[in-house]
Scaffold this motif. Structure first.
Motif, PDB file in Angstrom:
ATOM      1  N   MET A  25       0.811  -1.215   0.000  1.00 22.25           N
ATOM      2  CA  MET A  25       0.000   0.000   0.000  1.00 22.25           C
ATOM      3  C   MET A  25       0.847   1.270   0.000  1.00 22.25           C
ATOM      4  SD  MET A  25      -1.514   0.615   3.852  1.00 22.25           S
ATOM      5  CE  MET A  25      -2.308  -0.977   3.980  1.00 22.25           C
ATOM      6  N   TYR A  26       2.049   1.204   0.569  1.00 25.21           N
ATOM      7  CA  TYR A  26       2.873   2.418   0.668  1.00 25.21           C
ATOM      8  C   TYR A  26       3.372   2.862  -0.705  1.00 25.21           C
ATOM      9  CZ  TYR A  26       2.469   1.632   5.613  1.00 25.21           C
ATOM     10  OH  TYR A  26       1.942   1.460   6.875  1.00 25.21           O
ATOM     11  N   GLN A  27       3.770   1.913  -1.530  1.00 21.58           N
ATOM     12  CA  GLN A  27       4.180   2.259  -2.891  1.00 21.58           C
ATOM     13  C   GLN A  27       2.999   2.802  -3.677  1.00 21.58           C
ATOM     14  OE1 GLN A  27       7.569   1.827  -4.450  1.00 21.58           O
ATOM     15  NE2 GLN A  27       6.420   3.415  -5.533  1.00 21.58           N
ATOM     16  N   GLU A  28       1.832   2.207  -3.480  1.00 22.05           N
ATOM     17  CA  GLU A  28       0.627   2.660  -4.180  1.00 22.05           C
ATOM     18  C   GLU A  28       0.280   4.103  -3.811  1.00 22.05           C
ATOM     19  OE1 GLU A  28      -1.348  -1.844  -4.108  1.00 22.05           O
ATOM     20  OE2 GLU A  28      -2.228  -0.212  -2.934  1.00 22.05           O
ATOM     21  N   ILE A  29       0.326   4.402  -2.522  1.00 22.99           N
ATOM     22  CA  ILE A  29      -0.003   5.754  -2.066  1.00 22.99           C
ATOM     23  C   ILE A  29       1.028   6.761  -2.578  1.00 22.99           C
ATOM     24  CG2 ILE A  29      -0.204   7.236  -0.018  1.00 22.99           C
ATOM     25  CD1 ILE A  29      -1.277   4.726   1.470  1.00 22.99           C
ATOM     26  N   ALA A  30       2.299   6.385  -2.496  1.00 24.28           N
ATOM     27  CA  ALA A  30       3.357   7.282  -2.985  1.00 24.28           C
ATOM     28  C   ALA A  30       3.185   7.571  -4.474  1.00 24.28           C
ATOM     29  CB  ALA A  30       4.727   6.669  -2.715  1.00 24.28           C
ATOM     30  N   ASP A  31       2.827   6.554  -5.243  1.00 25.14           N
ATOM     31  CA  ASP A  31       2.616   6.740  -6.681  1.00 25.14           C
ATOM     32  C   ASP A  31       1.406   7.632  -6.940  1.00 25.14           C
ATOM     33  OD1 ASP A  31       4.781   5.146  -7.231  1.00 25.14           O
ATOM     34  OD2 ASP A  31       3.606   3.341  -7.647  1.00 25.14           O
ATOM     35  N   GLU A  32       0.338   7.412  -6.203  1.00 26.03           N
ATOM     36  CA  GLU A  32      -0.888   8.192  -6.393  1.00 26.03           C
ATOM     37  C   GLU A  32      -0.665   9.679  -6.103  1.00 26.03           C
ATOM     38  OE1 GLU A  32      -4.065   6.658  -4.044  1.00 26.03           O
ATOM     39  OE2 GLU A  32      -3.964   4.667  -4.945  1.00 26.03           O
ATOM     40  N   LEU A  33       0.020   9.951  -5.001  1.00 25.91           N
ATOM     41  CA  LEU A  33       0.205  11.336  -4.561  1.00 25.91           C
ATOM     42  C   LEU A  33       1.485  11.969  -5.098  1.00 25.91           C
ATOM     43  CD1 LEU A  33      -0.952  11.035  -0.824  1.00 25.91           C
ATOM     44  CD2 LEU A  33      -2.282  11.711  -2.831  1.00 25.91           C
ATOM     45  N   LYS A  34       2.278  11.153  -5.806  1.00 25.99           N
ATOM     46  CA  LYS A  34       3.541  11.640  -6.385  1.00 25.99           C
ATOM     47  C   LYS A  34       4.458  12.220  -5.308  1.00 25.99           C
ATOM     48  CE  LYS A  34       1.875  12.480 -11.076  1.00 25.99           C
ATOM     49  NZ  LYS A  34       0.632  11.696 -10.918  1.00 25.99           N
ATOM     50  N   ILE A  35       4.666  11.413  -4.259  1.00 24.30           N
ATOM     51  CA  ILE A  35       5.557  11.803  -3.173  1.00 24.30           C
ATOM     52  C   ILE A  35       6.656  10.745  -3.048  1.00 24.30           C
ATOM     53  CG2 ILE A  35       3.844  13.119  -1.874  1.00 24.30           C
ATOM     54  CD1 ILE A  35       3.360  10.670  -0.136  1.00 24.30           C
ATOM     55  N   PRO A  36       7.816  11.115  -2.529  1.00 25.37           N
ATOM     56  CA  PRO A  36       8.896  10.139  -2.376  1.00 25.37           C
ATOM     57  C   PRO A  36       8.584   9.107  -1.302  1.00 25.37           C
ATOM     58  CG  PRO A  36       9.537  12.255  -1.451  1.00 25.37           C
ATOM     59  CD  PRO A  36       8.236  12.478  -2.156  1.00 25.37           C
ATOM     60  N   LEU A  37       9.132   7.911  -1.480  1.00 25.90           N
ATOM     61  CA  LEU A  37       8.920   6.800  -0.557  1.00 25.90           C
ATOM     62  C   LEU A  37      10.265   6.263  -0.090  1.00 25.90           C
ATOM     63  CD1 LEU A  37       6.934   4.638   0.687  1.00 25.90           C
ATOM     64  CD2 LEU A  37       7.405   3.283  -1.371  1.00 25.90           C
ATOM     65  N   HIS A  38      10.407   6.081   1.223  1.00 27.69           N
ATOM     66  CA  HIS A  38      11.603   5.418   1.761  1.00 27.69           C
ATOM     67  C   HIS A  38      11.284   3.932   1.878  1.00 27.69           C
ATOM     68  CE1 HIS A  38      15.293   4.604   3.746  1.00 27.69           C
ATOM     69  NE2 HIS A  38      14.756   4.363   4.925  1.00 27.69           N
ATOM     70  N   ARG A  39      11.925   3.135   1.078  1.00 33.70           N
ATOM     71  CA  ARG A  39      11.658   1.705   0.992  1.00 33.70           C
ATOM     72  C   ARG A  39      12.610   0.883   1.857  1.00 33.70           C
ATOM     73  NH1 ARG A  39      11.817   4.032  -3.943  1.00 33.70           N
ATOM     74  NH2 ARG A  39       9.931   3.994  -5.238  1.00 33.70           N
ATOM     75  N   ASN A  40      12.088  -0.197   2.389  1.00 37.94           N
ATOM     76  CA  ASN A  40      12.892  -1.224   3.055  1.00 37.94           C
ATOM     77  C   ASN A  40      13.685  -0.718   4.248  1.00 37.94           C
ATOM     78  OD1 ASN A  40      13.538  -4.037   3.025  1.00 37.94           O
ATOM     79  ND2 ASN A  40      15.604  -3.523   2.318  1.00 37.94           N
ATOM     80  N   GLY A  41      13.271   0.410   4.827  1.00 34.95           N
ATOM     81  CA  GLY A  41      13.991   0.930   5.988  1.00 34.95           C
ATOM     82  C   GLY A  41      13.728   0.116   7.232  1.00 34.95           C
ATOM     83  N   TRP A  42      12.472   0.062   7.661  1.00 35.91           N
ATOM     84  CA  TRP A  42      12.138  -0.720   8.845  1.00 35.91           C
ATOM     85  C   TRP A  42      12.248  -2.210   8.575  1.00 35.91           C
ATOM     86  CZ3 TRP A  42      13.015   2.167  12.515  1.00 35.91           C
ATOM     87  CH2 TRP A  42      12.477   3.443  12.676  1.00 35.91           C
ATOM     88  N   ALA A  43      11.940  -2.649   7.377  1.00 30.46           N
ATOM     89  CA  ALA A  43      12.024  -4.077   7.068  1.00 30.46           C
ATOM     90  C   ALA A  43      13.450  -4.591   7.259  1.00 30.46           C
ATOM     91  CB  ALA A  43      11.550  -4.338   5.642  1.00 30.46           C
ATOM     92  N   ALA A  44      14.429  -3.836   6.791  1.00 30.43           N
ATOM     93  CA  ALA A  44      15.828  -4.260   6.918  1.00 30.43           C
ATOM     94  C   ALA A  44      16.274  -4.273   8.374  1.00 30.43           C
ATOM     95  CB  ALA A  44      16.725  -3.341   6.094  1.00 30.43           C
ATOM     96  N   VAL A  45      15.814  -3.283   9.137  1.00 29.52           N
ATOM     97  CA  VAL A  45      16.215  -3.204  10.542  1.00 29.52           C
ATOM     98  C   VAL A  45      15.584  -4.322  11.366  1.00 29.52           C
ATOM     99  CG1 VAL A  45      15.992  -1.825  12.653  1.00 29.52           C
ATOM    100  CG2 VAL A  45      16.703  -0.725  10.521  1.00 29.52           C
ATOM    101  N   LEU A  46      14.282  -4.497  11.230  1.00 27.86           N
ATOM    102  CA  LEU A  46      13.567  -5.460  12.076  1.00 27.86           C
ATOM    103  C   LEU A  46      13.803  -6.911  11.670  1.00 27.86           C
ATOM    104  CD1 LEU A  46      10.207  -3.523  12.536  1.00 27.86           C
ATOM    105  CD2 LEU A  46      12.188  -3.626  14.070  1.00 27.86           C
TER     106      LEU A  46
END
Length: 228
Positions: free
Chosen positions: A171-192
């Motif tokens: 959903m985060y990529q979808e929202i970022a694409d819809e609103l044309k805003i930057p997305l920080h990917r894999n930040g929490w996923a890599a840490v946790l």
């Protein structure tokens, strides 16, 4: 019987030649990329040192598992020179974050809002559609205030997550694409996903928050929000 008709010389002036048609087609094709560029995400405006940045989120933003000075907003402030307001509240869902956003925007008038919310929604098995709507509403409301927005992807709750293999919720990529805003990917996923970077199963330790802040800084530079 078939008859072959030879075109009258005057007709050649009235009908475009094959060469002219080809040139027209090539010219039209060359204009396609220019039209497509209109739909690209606009380049972000650089946020100057000393500007106020709002970090909206839950316990991962507030810094549970570490000390206040090692939470990611504190480290981000040191890395960027921004005045980063830690607006993370442990246990908050996307709906609760959305409820307190208006007051935060009015109080701080941030140049940038970093949105990292949704993990508690997933843990509590709340409606994915509702979570998506809340996160999108948060980003839209922040944009409407005049702030820029960077969205942070949160890991999806799955059987693979239980095994320590995390990936961002789509959903985060979808929202970022819809609103044309930057997305920080894999930040929490890599840490946790890394036991050495966790204080417990769902929170980072100081090293984890440091890694997250460093990665986020890279995304901010790529987006044009940070020039330092």
């Amino acid at each position: 019987m078939n008859h072959t008709t030879t075109p009258h010389p005057a007709d050649c002036g009235r009908h475009p030649s094959r060469r002219a048609l080809l040139l027209t087609a090539l010219t039209a094709a060359s204009m396609v990329p220019l039209a497509a560029c209109k739909g690209k995400t606009p380049k972000a405006r650089a946020v100057l040192a000393g500007a106020t940045v709002l970090a909206l989120g839950d316990s991962l933003t507030s810094g549970v598992g570490a000390t206040p000075d090692t939470a990611y907003p504190a480290r981000l402030a040191q890395l960027t020179g921004w005045n980063v307001v830690n607006a993370g509240v442990s246990g908050h869902t996307s709906a609760q974050a959305q409820e307190r956003l208006a007051a935060l925007l009015a109080q701080h008038s941030p140049a940038l809002v970093i949105v990292s919310i949704g993990g508690n929604d997933f843990l509590r098995r709340q409606s994915a559609a509702d979570t998506r709507a809340n996160v999108r509403r948060i980003c839209s409301e922040a944009l409407a205030s005049g702030a820029q927005v960077l969205l942070v992807a949160v890991p999806e709750l799955s059987l693979l997550a239980v095994a320590g293999r995390l990936s961002d919720h789509a959903m985060y990529q979808e929202i970022a694409d819809e609103l044309k805003i930057p997305l920080h990917r894999n930040g929490w996923a890599a840490v946790l996903a890394n036991e050495s970077l966790r204080a417990d199963n769902v929170h980072a330790n100081a090293a984890g928050y440091e890694q997250f802040a460093q990665g986020l800084t890279g995304t901010l530079r790529e987006a044009g929000l940070l020039v330092r």
